[in-house]
Structures are given as structure tokens and as C-alpha cells.
Design an enzyme around this catalytic site. Structure first.
Site, PDB file in Angstrom:
ATOM      1  N   ARG A 114       4.813  -5.166   2.748  1.00  0.00           N
ATOM      2  CA  ARG A 114       3.765  -4.779   3.700  1.00  0.00           C
ATOM      3  C   ARG A 114       2.477  -5.457   3.265  1.00  0.00           C
ATOM      4  NH1 ARG A 114       0.794  -3.219   0.113  1.00  0.00           N
ATOM      5  NH2 ARG A 114      -0.635  -2.644   1.778  1.00  0.00           N
ATOM      6  N   GLY A 115       1.433  -5.298   4.108  1.00  0.00           N
ATOM      7  CA  GLY A 115       0.207  -6.038   3.865  1.00  0.00           C
ATOM      8  C   GLY A 115       0.262  -7.323   4.690  1.00  0.00           C
ATOM      9  N   ALA A 116      -0.814  -7.589   5.449  1.00  0.00           N
ATOM     10  CA  ALA A 116      -0.767  -8.672   6.435  1.00  0.00           C
ATOM     11  C   ALA A 116      -0.359 -10.041   5.853  1.00  0.00           C
ATOM     12  CB  ALA A 116      -2.111  -8.753   7.162  1.00  0.00           C
ATOM     13  N   ARG A 138       6.598  -6.032  13.159  1.00  0.00           N
ATOM     14  CA  ARG A 138       5.394  -5.183  13.129  1.00  0.00           C
ATOM     15  C   ARG A 138       4.336  -5.843  14.022  1.00  0.00           C
ATOM     16  NH1 ARG A 138       3.257  -2.702   7.624  1.00  0.00           N
ATOM     17  NH2 ARG A 138       2.494  -1.094   9.042  1.00  0.00           N
ATOM     18  N   ASP A 196      -5.843  -6.273   9.113  1.00  0.00           N
ATOM     19  CA  ASP A 196      -4.577  -6.770   9.664  1.00  0.00           C
ATOM     20  C   ASP A 196      -4.816  -7.702  10.845  1.00  0.00           C
ATOM     21  OD1 ASP A 196      -3.890  -4.139   8.223  1.00  0.00           O
ATOM     22  OD2 ASP A 196      -2.018  -5.258   8.420  1.00  0.00           O
ATOM     23  N   ASN A 248      -7.611  -2.309  10.711  1.00  0.00           N
ATOM     24  CA  ASN A 248      -7.085  -2.125   9.354  1.00  0.00           C
ATOM     25  C   ASN A 248      -6.413  -0.757   9.286  1.00  0.00           C
ATOM     26  OD1 ASN A 248      -6.745  -3.111   6.634  1.00  0.00           O
ATOM     27  ND2 ASN A 248      -8.198  -1.543   5.996  1.00  0.00           N
ATOM     28  N   LYS A 249      -5.866  -0.466   8.127  1.00  0.00           N
ATOM     29  CA  LYS A 249      -5.118   0.782   7.902  1.00  0.00           C
ATOM     30  C   LYS A 249      -5.855   1.993   8.458  1.00  0.00           C
ATOM     31  CE  LYS A 249      -1.906   1.256   6.649  1.00  0.00           C
ATOM     32  NZ  LYS A 249      -0.826   1.414   7.665  1.00  0.00           N
TER      33      LYS A 249
HETATM   34  O1  MRU Z   1       0.740  -0.703   6.801  1.00  0.00           O
HETATM   35  P1  MRU Z   1       0.380  -1.671   5.720  1.00  0.00           P
HETATM   36  O2  MRU Z   1       0.550  -1.109   4.346  1.00  0.00           O
HETATM   37  O3  MRU Z   1       1.055  -2.998   5.910  1.00  0.00           O
HETATM   38  O4  MRU Z   1      -1.183  -1.920   5.939  1.00  0.00           O
HETATM   39  C1  MRU Z   1      -1.846  -2.804   5.097  1.00  0.00           C
HETATM   40  C2  MRU Z   1      -3.303  -2.844   5.360  1.00  0.00           C
HETATM   41  O5  MRU Z   1      -3.810  -2.185   6.233  1.00  0.00           O
HETATM   42  C3  MRU Z   1      -4.103  -3.802   4.546  1.00  0.00           C
HETATM   43  O6  MRU Z   1      -5.409  -3.331   4.407  1.00  0.00           O
HETATM   44  C4  MRU Z   1      -4.119  -5.158   5.286  1.00  0.00           C
HETATM   45  O7  MRU Z   1      -2.831  -5.626   5.503  1.00  0.00           O
HETATM   46  C5  MRU Z   1      -4.891  -6.192   4.592  1.00  0.00           C
HETATM   47  S1  MRU Z   1      -4.453  -6.382   2.927  1.00  0.00           S
HETATM   48  C6  MRU Z   1      -4.190  -7.842   2.425  1.00  0.00           C
END
Ligand code: MRU
Length: 347
Positions: A46-48, A89, A236, A246-247
Site C-alpha cells: 500500500r502507499g501510492a 485501487r 494519493d 490522502n488517508k
Molecule cells: O490506504 P493506504 O495505506 O494505501 O494509504 C496511504 C496513504 O494515504 C499515504 O499517505 C499516501 O499513499 C502517500 S505515502 C507515500
């Protein structure tokens, strides 16, 4: 070890299984692009930026799996794979960005099937390698904003685990720490999947950066108490006007930071900026299974009455007016973002 990496001996894709951290460090291995797409959906990875690189390697796997004898047939197989991977996603634009880049740059109808397969893997590797280099450049820009003695609120996980390596917002914090600045991090635990308390706290422990985990709803208290100097978060997808997806919970954090005059900085590689979208209202927001919200227990028992329903949006959009500056690998963009962000994307 990198979060996601191609194994050149086995021709398989390896990823750290992030669902199991911090208790168990396990590497998951993939030789099927459909399983890779499922792993993105299930948040093994996970993480963009990490999702982007994973999807690129997923395309390399799809090419490897294809039995096509000519390039046109291979392209048909790759189109099916790109559709499957893109659906894994919806919010993180890096996913589609990486797949589009890999498709555009590797398809040469005049070359043979093997040559296309090789170029595809080489381009996926380039995306992964560039991610690390970009994160470190971004971290050097962002670290200039951090002063010795700062306490910083950080949301979700944006570290090495959210990227191929090094990280975005957490990468900035790590760089400032390596520069010798004394900093303290308040780690939003990040309900419902706890990327903050599980993953960010795990990374900070390894870097030797002091931190305290706070429940997400404590952020306003700390921001109003004068204990916090800055907020750093990831993104994201960021729209052309500087609205930042973002999250979930980032918007509330930005509101409380703004109300208390605390600078709020998203750290955003230009691959996460979507200039095709004028505002954040156009960003698709993933809604995940309510079971993620309902899985909380209290003293070993379910923390909700039987039959309760829940909503589970995974992201929110912070309007540009709450954003102090956006850190990119090409420098820091300040309002008005319509012009400054476009300039950063051009490089
Ligand atoms: O749902 P996730 O854990 O994939 O969400 C991740 C985030 O919201 C991060 O802040 C985002 O991807 C940027 S991090 C490099």
C-alpha cells in the site's frame, strides 16, 4: 530490503507483506499479475508510490505469463492485464500513471515479443529506481522546513513501506533526523487500518527517531496546546489546484492545523499530481469494506452492537486553502498552486 522488488534469479515479484507488520516480517512472492492486483486491493502492499511500482512490475509479470507469439497478441494480453491492475485501487493515481508510462514507453510493434518483454521489465525497474531517487530529492527540499527541536504530527504511513524505499513525508522527517536535527514525531494511529501505529511507529523505531503514538482524535488537542510546530502528510492524488487527497482523517488534521496557525505540508512526488483534474472534487474516493471499521475489539469483545453497520471511506480531500506548501522532488510549491504545481510537474 525494498518494499517491492523483482527477483532476477527466480523472475518473480517480492513484496513485504504489510498486513502482518509489526509483529511478523514476511516476504510474499508473486508470479501471476492477477494475484498482484489482488495483493494491491488487499493491501499486502500500500502507499501510492509503492502501488505504482508494484503495478509496473505486475505488467512485467503479465508479459512473462503471456504465450503470445507476435507483438500484437502480446499487446492484447497486456491490455487485459492493465485493466485488471488499474482496478485494484482507485484513488492513488500512481497506479494508472505507472501502467500508462510503461505501456507508452515500451511498445514497439517492430521489435519482437522477447524484446518487448525485456523493455517492459527494464522500464518497471526504472520506475522503481527513480522512486527512491525522487524521494531522497524531495526529502532534502522538505527537510529545509524542519528546525532543530520541532515536534511534528504525521498521518498514516508515508515511509519506506509506502514507497519503493525511503518514503515521502516520513522520508522528509528521516532526512531531517539524519541531518542531526532533534525532532519528535506524534504518530496518528490512523484508524481503521492503523498504518500509523503499526507501520510508521515500526519504521521510526528502526531509524531511532523519538515518537509517541496518539489516537487520531487527539491531534486537535496537541495542535492547540502549542506542542506542535508542523504537520507532514503524503498524498494519493493531488489536483491541479492543490487539493490533496490522502488517508482518511487528513482533512480534519489540516482543519485543526489551520485553526491553530500550524504549517501543513503534503509531500507529493510529481507522479502523484494529476493535472487533468481541476479540483479535488473530481478525485475518486475508495470506499472499503465496513468490516475494517467493525473489526475493533474492546477488552476482547466487539466494540459495537451486533448487526451495526459502518461506512469506510479510505481517503478524504484537503482543500488547497488549508495547505501551506506542497513539497515535490523539484522544489516546494506555494499558493497559488494552479501555477506553482504545474511548474513543479514540468520540472
Ligand atoms: O490506504 P493506504 O495505506 O494505501 O494509504 C496511504 C496513504 O494515504 C499515504 O499517505 C499516501 O499513499 C502517500 S505515502 C507515500
Amino acid at each position: 530490503m525494498r518494499t517491492v522488488a523483482w527477483n532476477y534469479d527466480t523472475h518473480k515479484l517480492q513484496m513485504i507483506d504489510q498486513r502482518l507488520l509489526p509483529g511478523t516480517f514476511e516476504v510474499a512472492v508473486f508470479d501471476d499479475y492477477r494475484a498482484v492486483a489482488q495483493a494491491i486491493t488487499d493491501m499486502v502492499v500500500r502507499g501510492a508510490p509503492a502501488i505504482g511500482a508494484t503495478a509496473a512490475f505486475g505488467m512485467a509479470l503479465a508479459a512473462q505469463q503471456s504465450k503470445a507469439r507476435d507483438v500484437s497478441a502480446l499487446l492484447r494480453d497486456l491490455k487485459i492485464a492493465s485493466d485488471v491492475l488499474k482496478q485494484a485501487r482507485p484513488t492513488a493515481v500512481n497506479l494508472a500513471w505507472a501502467i500508462d508510462r510503461i505501456s507508452e514507453r515500451t511498445i514497439d510493434l517492430d521489435s519482437g515479443v522477447d524484446a518487448v518483454k525485456e523493455t517492459l521489465l527494464a522500464e518497471a525497474q526504472r520506475i522503481a529506481d527513480e522512486d527512491v531517487e525522487i524521494n531522497q530529492r524531495m526529502a532534502r527540499h522538505g527537510a529545509e522546513l524542519i528546525e532543530d527541536g520541532d515536534t511534528i504530527i504525521h498521518h498514516c504511513n508515508t515511509g519506506a513501506l509506502a514507497t519503493v524505499d525511503w518514503g515521502t513525508a516520513l522520508g522528509v522527517i528521516r532526512m531531517a533526523h539524519e541531518q542531526g536535527k532533534k525532532i519528535h514525531v506524534l504518530v496518528d494511529e490512523t484508524r481503521p487500518r492503523l498504518q500509523g501505529s503499526r507501520l510508521t511507529a515500526w519504521e521510526l523505531t528502526q531509524y531511532g527517531i523519538p515518537f509517541d503514538i496518539i489516537s487520531d482524535n487527539a491531534a486537535g488537542y496537541f495542535l492547540s496546546s502549542g506542542a506542535v510546530q508542523k504537520c507532514f502528510v503524503g498524498s494519493d492524488r493531488t489536483a491541479a489546484n492543490g487539493d490533496v487527497a490522502n488517508k482518511i482523517g487528513t482533512y480534519m488534521l489540516a482543519l485543526a492545523a489551520h485553526d491553530n496557525g500550524i504549517p501543513f505540508y503534503p509531500v507529493v512526488p510529481t507522479s502523484t499530481v494529476d493535472l487533468t483534474l481541476k479540483t479535488g472534487a473530481e478525485i475518486p474516493i475508495e470506499e472499503r469494506n465496513p468490516s475494517e471499521v467493525l473489526s475493533l475489539t474492546f477488552q476482547g469483545l466487539a466494540a459495537h452492537p451486533e448487526g451495526a453497520s459502518a461506512r469506510n471511506p479510505a481517503f478524504d480531500v484537503t482543500p488547497a486553502r488549508l495547505v501551506t506548501g506542497i513539497v515535490t522532488e523539484n522544489g516546494i510549491a506555494y499558493p497559488p498552486f494552479e501555477t506553482s504545481l504545474a511548474k513543479m510537474v514540468k520540472g
